[in-house]
Design a protein around this motif. Structure first.
Motif, PDB file in Angstrom:
ATOM      1  N   MET A   9       0.764  -1.086  -0.029  1.00 23.18           N
ATOM      2  CA  MET A   9      -0.136   0.170   0.033  1.00 23.18           C
ATOM      3  C   MET A   9       0.817   1.016  -0.053  1.00 23.18           C
ATOM      4  O   MET A   9       0.560   2.285  -0.741  1.00 23.18           O
ATOM      5  CB  MET A   9      -0.919  -0.001   1.253  1.00 23.18           C
ATOM      6  CG  MET A   9      -2.105  -1.179   1.012  1.00 23.18           C
ATOM      7  SD  MET A   9      -3.083  -1.047  -0.152  1.00 23.18           S
ATOM      8  CE  MET A   9      -4.097   0.449  -0.088  1.00 23.18           C
ATOM      9  N   THR A  38      -6.347  -2.390  -5.106  1.00 21.34           N
ATOM     10  CA  THR A  38      -5.496  -3.365  -4.291  1.00 21.34           C
ATOM     11  C   THR A  38      -5.993  -3.488  -2.780  1.00 21.34           C
ATOM     12  O   THR A  38      -5.474  -4.581  -2.376  1.00 21.34           O
ATOM     13  CB  THR A  38      -4.284  -2.390  -4.487  1.00 21.34           C
ATOM     14  OG1 THR A  38      -3.804  -2.383  -5.704  1.00 21.34           O
ATOM     15  CG2 THR A  38      -3.170  -3.154  -3.790  1.00 21.34           C
ATOM     16  N   ALA A  39      -6.396  -2.469  -2.261  1.00 26.57           N
ATOM     17  CA  ALA A  39      -7.152  -2.561  -0.856  1.00 26.57           C
ATOM     18  C   ALA A  39      -7.866  -3.527  -0.712  1.00 26.57           C
ATOM     19  O   ALA A  39      -7.934  -4.474   0.340  1.00 26.57           O
ATOM     20  CB  ALA A  39      -7.413  -1.194  -0.471  1.00 26.57           C
TER      21      ALA A  39
END
Length: 98
Positions: A9, A38-39
């Motif tokens: 991240m 992505t999270a």
């Protein structure tokens, strides 16, 4: 795992900042959804780790760990067929008439 999530991240956020400084606000049109995606992927992976670990623990206890492992490339090739049943090669053959 937490360190890896933080590293991923952090690198993605740093890349988004660099892209924003280099290209301006249009970089946010691609970068922000990518950061959110992505999270979400990392959250799904984190949520699937507990069931995977439980399954791995169950599989590890399923078999006797002290049993000798079969060895060799041809292990089992020369085993005799079980008594009472036809041999595997002869199961599909028709009787030959003389």
């Amino acid at each position: 795992m937490a360190r890896m999530v933080a590293a991923v991240m952090g690198m993605e956020a740093a890349a988004l900042v660099v892209a924003y400084l280099a290209f301006g606000w249009p970089a946010l049109l691609i970068g922000a959804p990518a950061l959110v995606g992505t999270a979400l992927v990392l959250l799904v992976v984190r949520a699937s780790e507990a069931p995977r670990r439980r399954l791995q623990a169950v599989r590890a206890t399923r078999w006797e760990s002290q049993a000798p492992l079969p060895g060799g490339l041809m292990s089992g090739f020369f085993e005799l067929p079980a008594p009472g049943g036809p041999a595997p090669r002869e199961a599909g053959r028709r009787p030959v008439r003389s």
